[in-house]
Design an enzyme around this catalytic site. Structure first.
Site, PDB file in Angstrom:
ATOM      1  CB  SER A 249       4.751  -3.412 -11.770  1.00 54.39           C
ATOM      2  OG  SER A 249       5.634  -4.171 -12.565  1.00 54.39           O
ATOM      3  CE  LYS A 250       6.134  -4.101  -4.618  1.00 57.17           C
ATOM      4  NZ  LYS A 250       5.028  -4.264  -3.747  1.00 57.17           N
TER       5      LYS A 250
END
Ligand code: GLU
Length: 275
Positions: A249-250
């Site tokens: 994920s980011k």
């Protein structure tokens, strides 16, 4: 062959994005096709200006060159609104006035809440509203989103399939994600509606993306059918996972392309990591 990479400018590209980008780019390259870049930037609360350039920079550094100028979904809101109007006139969407809290309460009171691959589904509360109540609440300006009436939609489309180059022929299940939101309260569209309109607008022939979006494709086929749009071929590829088996994920800063570059890796080494 026309492919695309459609990142959201809400953070830096990480290895998972790079994999998706390289996948789409290579497919077009190997087949003498074109590769487009599309920014999925309808969620203004999460988008940050600096990430458009950062993404372009990272892609260029990796040696990925897109054709033409990137398109931005934020420039295309009228097209999505027109599609929503078309769906309204078919009678396959309904306004939903529920707040998140109301949905949670409704689900808590159910002994058998409907589940999909991504968790609990919307229980359909506003589907049952009388037409007169709907009209009154809309006329009063009450805040609402628009949801697909999955059952009605399925009846209109009849049975559908889509071709997935990895998973084979898939039979569409209209109920997989329940009555999904097609136009959010705040932005008058949603990922599902915008992506279908844009894939058709850009005449994408091969939609390549992570297998986490396989369930969404069922909804996309329904929307394409209702809106009279053709169906591209699909390739839902595997995802790059972290050490705990979770998708990146980011927040996985350590695996952002920028960090890898700053650590001294070459583009070829990053591409190597992907393969
Ligand atoms: N914006 C989506 C993502 O970053 C891609 C959606 C798509 O390819 O259809 O995962």
């Amino acid at each position: 062959m026309l492919t695309r990479f459609a990142p959201s400018p809400t953070g830096l590209l990480h290895l998972g994005h790079a994999f998706a980008a390289v996948y789409a780019y290579d497919l077009a390259e190997e087949n003498g096709g074109r590769f487009y870049l599309r920014f999925e930037d309808i969620d203004a609360t999460r988008v940050r200006d600096e990430f458009y350039l950062a993404i372009e920079h990272d892609l260029s550094w990796l040696g990925i060159q897109w054709d033409g100028s990137p398109i931005r979904q934020s420039d295309r809101l009228p097209a999505y609104m027109q599609a929503l109007e078309q769906l309204k006139s078919l009678g396959v969407v309904y306004p939903c006035f529920c707040t998140r809290r109301e949905i949670e309460n409704e689900i808590a009171g159910m002994s058998n809440a409907p589940h999909g691959p991504e968790g609990i589904l919307y229980p359909g509360t506003c589907r049952a509203l009388a037409a007169s109540e709907r009209e009154d609440r809309l006329a009063a300006g009450e805040s609402h989103c628009w949801r697909l009436d999955a059952s009605l939609a399925a009846r209109q489309t009849g049975s559908l399939i889509f071709d997935d180059q990895i998973n084979g022929k898939m039979v569409v299940d209209a109920h997989l994600l329940g009555d999904v939101v097609l136009a959010r309260k705040d932005i008058a569209t949603s990922y599902h509606l915008a992506v279908v309109i844009d894939d058709a607008y850009q005449k994408i022939t091969h939609v390549t993306r992570g297998e986490d979006l396989l369930a969404s494709t069922h909804i996309h086929r329904i929307l394409q059918n209702l809106l009279g749009l053709g169906a591209p071929l699909y390739l839902h590829h595997r995802l790059i996972l972290d050490q705990n088996g979770k998708r990146l994920s980011k927040r996985n800063d350590a695996l952002s392309i920028r960090t890898l570059r700053q650590e001294g890796l070459s583009p070829a080494e990053v591409i190597d990591m992907l393969s």
